[in-house]
Scaffold this motif. Structure first.
Motif, PDB file in Angstrom:
ATOM      1  N   PRO A  89       0.792  -1.237   0.000  1.00  0.00           N
ATOM      2  CA  PRO A  89       0.000   0.000   0.000  1.00  0.00           C
ATOM      3  C   PRO A  89       0.821   1.282   0.000  1.00  0.00           C
ATOM      4  O   PRO A  89       0.347   2.313  -0.467  1.00  0.00           O
ATOM      5  N   SER A  90       2.037   1.247   0.479  1.00  0.00           N
ATOM      6  CA  SER A  90       2.834   2.479   0.531  1.00  0.00           C
ATOM      7  C   SER A  90       3.597   2.738  -0.770  1.00  0.00           C
ATOM      8  O   SER A  90       4.188   3.804  -0.938  1.00  0.00           O
ATOM      9  N   ARG A  91       3.552   1.795  -1.688  1.00  0.00           N
ATOM     10  CA  ARG A  91       4.258   1.950  -2.968  1.00  0.00           C
ATOM     11  C   ARG A  91       3.667   3.109  -3.766  1.00  0.00           C
ATOM     12  O   ARG A  91       2.451   3.254  -3.884  1.00  0.00           O
ATOM     13  N   THR A  92       4.524   3.932  -4.329  1.00  0.00           N
ATOM     14  CA  THR A  92       4.080   5.071  -5.122  1.00  0.00           C
ATOM     15  C   THR A  92       3.434   4.587  -6.417  1.00  0.00           C
ATOM     16  O   THR A  92       4.002   3.779  -7.136  1.00  0.00           O
ATOM     17  N   ALA A  93       2.252   5.118  -6.683  1.00  0.00           N
ATOM     18  CA  ALA A  93       1.505   4.739  -7.873  1.00  0.00           C
ATOM     19  C   ALA A  93       1.429   5.873  -8.885  1.00  0.00           C
ATOM     20  O   ALA A  93       1.544   5.647 -10.084  1.00  0.00           O
ATOM     21  N   VAL A  94       1.223   7.106  -8.406  1.00  0.00           N
ATOM     22  CA  VAL A  94       1.005   8.244  -9.300  1.00  0.00           C
ATOM     23  C   VAL A  94       1.706   9.479  -8.736  1.00  0.00           C
ATOM     24  O   VAL A  94       1.604   9.756  -7.540  1.00  0.00           O
ATOM     25  N   HIS A  95       2.390  10.190  -9.619  1.00  0.00           N
ATOM     26  CA  HIS A  95       2.932  11.516  -9.299  1.00  0.00           C
ATOM     27  C   HIS A  95       2.106  12.516 -10.084  1.00  0.00           C
ATOM     28  O   HIS A  95       2.042  12.440 -11.315  1.00  0.00           O
ATOM     29  N   VAL A  96       1.480  13.459  -9.397  1.00  0.00           N
ATOM     30  CA  VAL A  96       0.689  14.495 -10.071  1.00  0.00           C
ATOM     31  C   VAL A  96       1.580  15.728 -10.215  1.00  0.00           C
ATOM     32  O   VAL A  96       1.994  16.328  -9.220  1.00  0.00           O
ATOM     33  N   LEU A  97       1.881  16.063 -11.464  1.00  0.00           N
ATOM     34  CA  LEU A  97       2.736  17.215 -11.727  1.00  0.00           C
ATOM     35  C   LEU A  97       1.916  18.332 -12.327  1.00  0.00           C
ATOM     36  O   LEU A  97       0.934  18.064 -13.007  1.00  0.00           O
ATOM     37  N   PRO A  98       2.178  19.559 -12.133  1.00  0.00           N
ATOM     38  CA  PRO A  98       3.319  20.119 -11.435  1.00  0.00           C
ATOM     39  C   PRO A  98       3.103  20.282  -9.938  1.00  0.00           C
ATOM     40  O   PRO A  98       3.984  20.748  -9.230  1.00  0.00           O
ATOM     41  N   GLU A  99       1.927  19.888  -9.430  1.00  0.00           N
ATOM     42  CA  GLU A  99       1.633  20.091  -8.007  1.00  0.00           C
ATOM     43  C   GLU A  99       2.561  19.313  -7.083  1.00  0.00           C
ATOM     44  O   GLU A  99       2.749  19.679  -5.932  1.00  0.00           O
ATOM     45  N   GLY A 100       3.098  18.196  -7.582  1.00  0.00           N
ATOM     46  CA  GLY A 100       3.992  17.399  -6.763  1.00  0.00           C
ATOM     47  C   GLY A 100       3.279  16.458  -5.813  1.00  0.00           C
ATOM     48  O   GLY A 100       3.891  15.918  -4.893  1.00  0.00           O
ATOM     49  N   VAL A 101       1.995  16.237  -6.023  1.00  0.00           N
ATOM     50  CA  VAL A 101       1.231  15.334  -5.168  1.00  0.00           C
ATOM     51  C   VAL A 101       1.584  13.890  -5.529  1.00  0.00           C
ATOM     52  O   VAL A 101       1.667  13.539  -6.702  1.00  0.00           O
ATOM     53  N   VAL A 102       1.792  13.065  -4.517  1.00  0.00           N
ATOM     54  CA  VAL A 102       2.126  11.666  -4.730  1.00  0.00           C
ATOM     55  C   VAL A 102       1.009  10.811  -4.137  1.00  0.00           C
ATOM     56  O   VAL A 102       0.605  11.013  -2.990  1.00  0.00           O
ATOM     57  N   TRP A 103       0.510   9.874  -4.938  1.00  0.00           N
ATOM     58  CA  TRP A 103      -0.528   8.942  -4.494  1.00  0.00           C
ATOM     59  C   TRP A 103       0.092   7.552  -4.353  1.00  0.00           C
ATOM     60  O   TRP A 103       0.739   7.064  -5.281  1.00  0.00           O
TER      61      TRP A 103
END
Length: 109
Positions: free
Chosen positions: A27-41
């Motif tokens: 569950p802690s594995r990074t799935a999505v990086h939202v750019l340019p906001e820098g949000v990580v899901w």
């Protein structure tokens, strides 16, 4: 290892649900990086958010074989809605936000 299946997803009772699988196994594995906001899901966050959408869509009456249209810019919520619709056995219909209202009306007719 058992893979999660989505009962009735797109008419396929054996459809693989990767958000559910990764959400439970890493569950802690990074799935999505939202750019340019820098949000990580993470997968866990995506899985949980998709489940929230499942319940919201179900409460609004969405059932298997229904279509759910969305008109929005490209956002991570598209992925969440796609997963939620698949889990319900519904189909997500993304609409092009560049279309004029008469063109959208034809798509939705």
């Amino acid at each position: 290892m058992t893979l999660p299946v989505v009962a009735g997803a797109a008419g396929d009772p054996g459809a693989f649900d990767p958000l559910s699988w990764w959400g439970r196994h890493d569950p802690s594995r990074t799935a999505v990086h939202v750019l340019p906001e820098g949000v990580v899901w993470s997968y866990g966050a995506l899985h949980a958010a998709a489940e929230t959408w499942v319940h919201a869509l179900h409460d609004d009456g969405v059932r298997a074989h229904d279509r759910v249209a969305v008109l929005a810019h490209n956002r991570v919520e598209h992925l969440l809605l796609l997963a939620a619709c698949a889990r319900l056995g519904a189909t997500l219909v993304p609409l092009n936000w560049r279309l004029a209202p008469p063109e959208l009306a034809r798509v939705l007719a």
